[in-house]
Scaffold this motif. Structure first.
Motif, PDB file in Angstrom:
ATOM      1  N   SER A  33       0.924  -1.356   0.188  1.00 53.72           N
ATOM      2  CA  SER A  33      -0.107  -0.276  -0.174  1.00 53.72           C
ATOM      3  C   SER A  33       0.594   1.415  -0.158  1.00 53.72           C
ATOM      4  O   SER A  33       2.220   1.358   0.143  1.00 53.72           O
ATOM      5  CB  SER A  33      -0.795  -0.130   1.518  1.00 53.72           C
ATOM      6  OG  SER A  33      -0.111   0.561   2.570  1.00 53.72           O
ATOM      7  N   TRP A  46       0.489   3.536   2.219  1.00 48.70           N
ATOM      8  CA  TRP A  46       1.187   4.039   3.607  1.00 48.70           C
ATOM      9  C   TRP A  46       2.361   3.272   4.146  1.00 48.70           C
ATOM     10  O   TRP A  46       3.272   3.641   4.465  1.00 48.70           O
ATOM     11  CB  TRP A  46      -0.046   3.704   4.152  1.00 48.70           C
ATOM     12  CG  TRP A  46      -1.179   5.143   4.038  1.00 48.70           C
ATOM     13  CD1 TRP A  46      -2.619   4.276   3.543  1.00 48.70           C
ATOM     14  CD2 TRP A  46      -1.651   5.883   4.181  1.00 48.70           C
ATOM     15  NE1 TRP A  46      -3.467   4.992   3.530  1.00 48.70           N
ATOM     16  CE2 TRP A  46      -2.629   6.252   3.831  1.00 48.70           C
ATOM     17  CE3 TRP A  46      -0.381   6.872   4.560  1.00 48.70           C
ATOM     18  CZ2 TRP A  46      -3.296   8.043   3.844  1.00 48.70           C
ATOM     19  CZ3 TRP A  46      -0.831   7.925   4.230  1.00 48.70           C
ATOM     20  CH2 TRP A  46      -1.806   8.535   4.207  1.00 48.70           C
ATOM     21  N   SER A  47       2.355   1.913   3.589  1.00 49.24           N
ATOM     22  CA  SER A  47       3.436   1.027   4.166  1.00 49.24           C
ATOM     23  C   SER A  47       4.960   1.664   3.078  1.00 49.24           C
ATOM     24  O   SER A  47       5.784   1.538   3.434  1.00 49.24           O
ATOM     25  CB  SER A  47       2.846  -0.994   3.277  1.00 49.24           C
ATOM     26  OG  SER A  47       2.986  -0.789   1.780  1.00 49.24           O
ATOM     27  N   GLU A  50       5.714   4.508   1.847  1.00 48.50           N
ATOM     28  CA  GLU A  50       6.067   5.977   2.868  1.00 48.50           C
ATOM     29  C   GLU A  50       6.450   5.749   4.643  1.00 48.50           C
ATOM     30  O   GLU A  50       7.291   5.870   4.415  1.00 48.50           O
ATOM     31  CB  GLU A  50       4.329   6.496   3.208  1.00 48.50           C
ATOM     32  CG  GLU A  50       4.568   8.062   3.232  1.00 48.50           C
ATOM     33  CD  GLU A  50       3.435   9.107   3.781  1.00 48.50           C
ATOM     34  OE1 GLU A  50       3.738  10.208   3.245  1.00 48.50           O
ATOM     35  OE2 GLU A  50       2.266   8.663   3.717  1.00 48.50           O
ATOM     36  N   GLN A  51       5.727   4.728   4.934  1.00 50.40           N
ATOM     37  CA  GLN A  51       6.606   4.488   6.078  1.00 50.40           C
ATOM     38  C   GLN A  51       8.255   3.776   6.145  1.00 50.40           C
ATOM     39  O   GLN A  51       9.046   3.788   6.374  1.00 50.40           O
ATOM     40  CB  GLN A  51       6.128   3.667   6.700  1.00 50.40           C
ATOM     41  CG  GLN A  51       4.546   3.572   7.194  1.00 50.40           C
ATOM     42  CD  GLN A  51       4.985   4.887   7.986  1.00 50.40           C
ATOM     43  OE1 GLN A  51       5.711   4.746   9.350  1.00 50.40           O
ATOM     44  NE2 GLN A  51       3.640   6.137   8.355  1.00 50.40           N
ATOM     45  N   ALA A  73       4.984   5.797  -3.776  1.00 47.52           N
ATOM     46  CA  ALA A  73       3.900   5.652  -2.593  1.00 47.52           C
ATOM     47  C   ALA A  73       2.974   6.989  -2.743  1.00 47.52           C
ATOM     48  O   ALA A  73       2.077   6.099  -3.164  1.00 47.52           O
ATOM     49  CB  ALA A  73       4.520   6.427  -1.352  1.00 47.52           C
ATOM     50  N   PHE A 129      -0.695   6.042  -4.480  1.00 46.73           N
ATOM     51  CA  PHE A 129      -1.821   6.640  -3.754  1.00 46.73           C
ATOM     52  C   PHE A 129      -2.295   7.339  -5.240  1.00 46.73           C
ATOM     53  O   PHE A 129      -3.883   7.401  -4.801  1.00 46.73           O
ATOM     54  CB  PHE A 129      -1.169   7.792  -2.916  1.00 46.73           C
ATOM     55  CG  PHE A 129      -0.946   7.845  -1.597  1.00 46.73           C
ATOM     56  CD1 PHE A 129      -1.192   6.781  -0.660  1.00 46.73           C
ATOM     57  CD2 PHE A 129       0.043   7.830  -0.828  1.00 46.73           C
ATOM     58  CE1 PHE A 129      -1.062   6.786   0.800  1.00 46.73           C
ATOM     59  CE2 PHE A 129       0.486   7.597   0.132  1.00 46.73           C
ATOM     60  CZ  PHE A 129      -0.483   6.980   0.931  1.00 46.73           C
ATOM     61  N   TYR A 143      -5.401  12.644  -0.263  1.00 45.63           N
ATOM     62  CA  TYR A 143      -4.763  13.370   1.076  1.00 45.63           C
ATOM     63  C   TYR A 143      -3.087  12.319   0.812  1.00 45.63           C
ATOM     64  O   TYR A 143      -2.439  13.310   1.817  1.00 45.63           O
ATOM     65  CB  TYR A 143      -5.066  12.880   2.634  1.00 45.63           C
ATOM     66  CG  TYR A 143      -4.209  12.725   3.277  1.00 45.63           C
ATOM     67  CD1 TYR A 143      -4.046  14.058   3.647  1.00 45.63           C
ATOM     68  CD2 TYR A 143      -3.568  11.803   4.403  1.00 45.63           C
ATOM     69  CE1 TYR A 143      -3.324  13.561   4.821  1.00 45.63           C
ATOM     70  CE2 TYR A 143      -3.547  11.441   5.193  1.00 45.63           C
ATOM     71  CZ  TYR A 143      -3.001  13.088   5.873  1.00 45.63           C
ATOM     72  OH  TYR A 143      -2.114  12.670   6.659  1.00 45.63           O
ATOM     73  N   GLY A 144      -3.363  11.009   0.275  1.00 42.51           N
ATOM     74  CA  GLY A 144      -1.872  10.369   0.923  1.00 42.51           C
ATOM     75  C   GLY A 144      -0.653  10.840  -0.236  1.00 42.51           C
ATOM     76  O   GLY A 144       0.487  11.015  -0.548  1.00 42.51           O
ATOM     77  N   GLU A 167       0.335  14.235   0.807  1.00 44.05           N
ATOM     78  CA  GLU A 167       1.715  13.969   1.909  1.00 44.05           C
ATOM     79  C   GLU A 167       2.973  14.122   1.408  1.00 44.05           C
ATOM     80  O   GLU A 167       4.163  13.716   1.281  1.00 44.05           O
ATOM     81  CB  GLU A 167       1.199  12.924   2.677  1.00 44.05           C
ATOM     82  CG  GLU A 167       1.808  13.047   4.429  1.00 44.05           C
ATOM     83  CD  GLU A 167       1.554  11.932   5.128  1.00 44.05           C
ATOM     84  OE1 GLU A 167       0.447  12.223   5.933  1.00 44.05           O
ATOM     85  OE2 GLU A 167       1.413  10.771   4.823  1.00 44.05           O
ATOM     86  N   ALA A 168       3.060  12.498   0.565  1.00 45.29           N
ATOM     87  CA  ALA A 168       4.223  11.513   0.052  1.00 45.29           C
ATOM     88  C   ALA A 168       4.617  12.373  -0.815  1.00 45.29           C
ATOM     89  O   ALA A 168       5.706  13.065  -0.864  1.00 45.29           O
ATOM     90  CB  ALA A 168       3.331  10.889  -0.650  1.00 45.29           C
TER      91      ALA A 168
END
Length: 242
Positions: A2, A4-5, A7-8, A29, A33, A40-41, A44-45
């Protein structure tokens, strides 16, 4: 995985100073997204990628990432990231010789934080050096006037000003430089004028001292000088990056 993963994983690589890996993961990422319609994701990225590119002093890439994040921010209305995005853009403006724009954006960023709160970034650090340098360079009266003007902007006006600043900075980077200097050579000259050693310049630009030495050799030849002091003086006369 995903967005989010990914991005982490990018955050972890950034924290470990594996910047090339972090850059790749932020890019993946963003793509993930975007495909999922997760604006939103993606916003942010993109903002975090812009911050990474700013650290690497890759100004056009940083500006384009910030611009895309700004566009999404205006569309989504999620402005908790606005403070750090505007501060990052202000830092770029300061580095590229636009102190009044920088001061206005620093003021606008503070008001955005008061209005919308702020988001704890795992990448961005406050650009205190650029803020202080802008304040000192402008002088207290000019700084206060520009900062206050930015602080009075509404949220929408602040984002519009940030977008206009991106356009102006991108256009400025595309303009031809005097004496045949490259953008990287101007960066080296600017840091030289700050009194940095070759080693310090290398750390700031994330290159080797040998590369800095090669840039300086080229700069000296193009400016027709033989010393660091003379190079700085001639660059100031030409109005190059100082």
């Amino acid at each position: 995985g995903s967005g989010w993963s990914l991005e982490q994983l990018a955050y972890a690589a950034y924290a470990a100073d594996r910047l090339a890996e972090a850059e790749r993961l932020f890019g993946e990422a963003i793509t993930t997204f975007r495909r999922a319609g997760a604006r939103y994701g993606e916003q942010e990225a993109l903002w975090e990628l812009g911050t990474l590119k700013r650290r690497l002093r890759q100004w056009p890439d940083a500006l384009h990432a910030y611009a895309d994040s700004l566009a999404l921010m205006r569309a989504t209305g999620f402005l908790a990231q606005g403070r750090d995005l505007l501060r990052g853009l202000a830092a770029v403006a300061a580095e590229l010789g636009q102190p009044v724009r920088a001061a206005r954006l620093f003021g606008a960023a503070d008001t955005l934080e008061q209005t919308h709160g702020s988001y704890r970034s795992l990448v961005a650090k406050p650009p205190d050096r650029q803020r202080t340098a802008t304040r000192v360079g402008l002088g207290e009266d000019a700084w206060s006037e520009a900062f206050a003007a930015g602080a009075e902007l509404s949220s929408e006006e602040a984002l519009a000003e940030a977008s206009a600043c991106v356009t102006a900075l991108v256009d400025g980077l595309a303009a031809p430089l005097p004496a045949g200097l490259t953008a990287r050579e101007v960066e080296v000259l600017t840091l030289l004028a700050e009194g940095l050693s070759n080693d310090d310049i290398a750390k700031r630009l994330v290159v080797s001292p040998r590369t800095v030495h090669a840039h300086l050799r080229s700069v000296f030849g193009k400016l027709g000088v033989s010393s660091r002091t003379a190079a700085v003086r001639e660059a100031a006369r030409l109005g190059v990056g100082l």
